[in-house]
Design a protein around this motif. Structure first.
Motif, mmCIF file in Angstrom:
data_model
loop_
_atom_site.group_PDB
_atom_site.id
_atom_site.type_symbol
_atom_site.label_atom_id
_atom_site.label_comp_id
_atom_site.label_asym_id
_atom_site.label_seq_id
_atom_site.Cartn_x
_atom_site.Cartn_y
_atom_site.Cartn_z
ATOM 1 N N GLN A 1 0.864 -1.184 0.000
ATOM 2 C CA GLN A 1 0.000 0.000 0.000
ATOM 3 C C GLN A 1 0.897 1.229 0.000
ATOM 4 O O GLN A 1 1.759 1.377 0.862
ATOM 5 N N ASN B 1 -4.367 -3.666 4.965
ATOM 6 C CA ASN B 1 -4.963 -2.327 5.003
ATOM 7 C C ASN B 1 -5.022 -1.800 6.440
ATOM 8 O O ASN B 1 -4.666 -0.654 6.714
ATOM 9 N N PRO C 1 -4.816 -1.137 -1.164
ATOM 10 C CA PRO C 1 -3.790 -2.178 -1.031
ATOM 11 C C PRO C 1 -3.874 -3.172 -2.191
ATOM 12 O O PRO C 1 -4.951 -3.348 -2.778
#
Lengths: 128, 216
Positions: free
Chosen positions: B74, B127, B150
């Motif tokens: 991410q 996440n 993500p």
């Protein structure tokens, strides 16, 4: 009355942050431990009134150190200061006999309030 | 004549960053525990300064115990700019399905390629952990960040993984914050890495020093 404070944390930055957050007007005598094992040794040598103890440390973690300190002195007052605020971690340290747990970074106000509660507890014990 | 290169960050800045990472990851695990009944054993974080080109090797060395890995990536932007990487052994998604009580029978999943449900679970956990960790670092350093969605990159998919490895620019430097963690009851260990892009290193150094000034 609280005179001596032991701060056990592997991070020099965390030790510095906590030390500078103690009430300035109390002139506490402080000592530092750099991991759980060192903390237990310093606890025996220094015999602090209050110990601040981190949990995530190398060599010996804070859970084991808390257990060892409470074996040495069942009345030891230990404040756990940690970033690990998972419910299970909190429950475990309270079961092991911690006085309380303060979330990192501990604020001056919450440290001061906690030390005041300990002073009240110590005065009650002294008056008994 | 030898030229000594000035270190990108000082020892004290590294120590401040290590403590901030420790606080941030602790908060992230507490956030995860609120959503999922899972207990994470934390380790002491480690800070490394690397050339970006050395990162793929670093990841592979760090997770050499696993022959195959899945990486949740991410990206984040702002003054604090970089990528969060959550590295799991390849079977972690399957193990975690049970924790989430999704009704999946672990044995019924094909070994490869990674099942969509497994991907969803890894992405969700990634996440939460990356978002909470980066968010706390940003909060402590007095800034805000935005995130990309993500994505899961599996090294059993060669194209996906090669593309991911090739995305590291070997001409840049990065500060790499590494935390090893273990989902205790599930016996799954993983790795959380935060990489700070070169362009935000100067900002980060200033922010770290400003953070400590309040404790002087």
């Amino acid at each position: 009355m609280i005179k001596k404070i032991l701060i056990v944390d592997d991070s020099p930055i965390a030790r510095k942050m906590l030390n500078s957050s103690l009430p300035k007007d109390k002139n506490y005598e402080t000592m530092f431990g750099v991991n759980g094992e060192d903390g237990v040794v310093k606890f025996q040598e220094f015999q602090p009134d209050v110990t601040f103890l981190d949990l995530t440390m190398p060599i010996m973690d804070g859970y084991k150190a808390l257990e060892e300190i409470r074996k040495l002195d069942k009345n030891a007052i230990v404040i756990v200061t940690t970033a690990d605020i998972q419910p299970k971690s909190i429950a475990t340290v309270m079961e092991l006999g911690a006085f309380t747990l303060l979330k990192k970074p501990a604020k001056s106000k919450s440290i001061e309030e906690t030390l005041e509660k300990i002073e009240v507890k110590l005065s009650k014990i002294a008056g008994e | 004549m030898s030229h000594e290169t000035e270190p990108i960050v000082s020892d004290e800045e590294k120590e401040i960053l290590q403590e901030i990472m420790n606080i941030a990851f602790g908060n992230a695990t507490a956030d995860l525990a609120e959503v999922i009944d899972i207990y994470v054993v934390l380790s002491v974080p480690n800070i490394e300064i690397l050339g970006v080109g050395a990162i793929p090797n670093f990841i592979e060395k760090s997770v050499k115990v696993y022959s195959e890995i899945d990486v949740v990536e991410q990206k984040f932007w702002g003054d604090f700019n970089g990528s969060g990487l959550l590295v799991f052994p390849n079977n972690a998604g399957r193990e975690l399905i049970n924790v989430l009580d999704e009704g999946g029978d672990v044995d019924s999943f094909e070994a490869k390629p990674i099942d969509n449900l497994e991907k969803d679970i890894l992405m969700e956990i990634g996440n939460i952990l990356i978002g909470a960790c980066v968010g706390k670092v940003a909060e402590l350093l007095g800034t805000i960040v935005t995130y990309s969605p993500p994505q899961v990159i599996s090294n059993d998919n060669n194209n996906e993984y090669s593309y991911f490895i090739d995305s590291f620019d070997p001409n840049q430097s990065a500060i790499l914050m590494k935390t090893v963690f273990k989902f205790k009851d599930q016996d799954i260990s993983g790795l959380l890495l935060l990489l700070t892009n070169q362009e935000s290193i100067e900002w980060l150094k200033q922010a770290l020093n400003a953070f400590m000034e309040s404790y002087e």
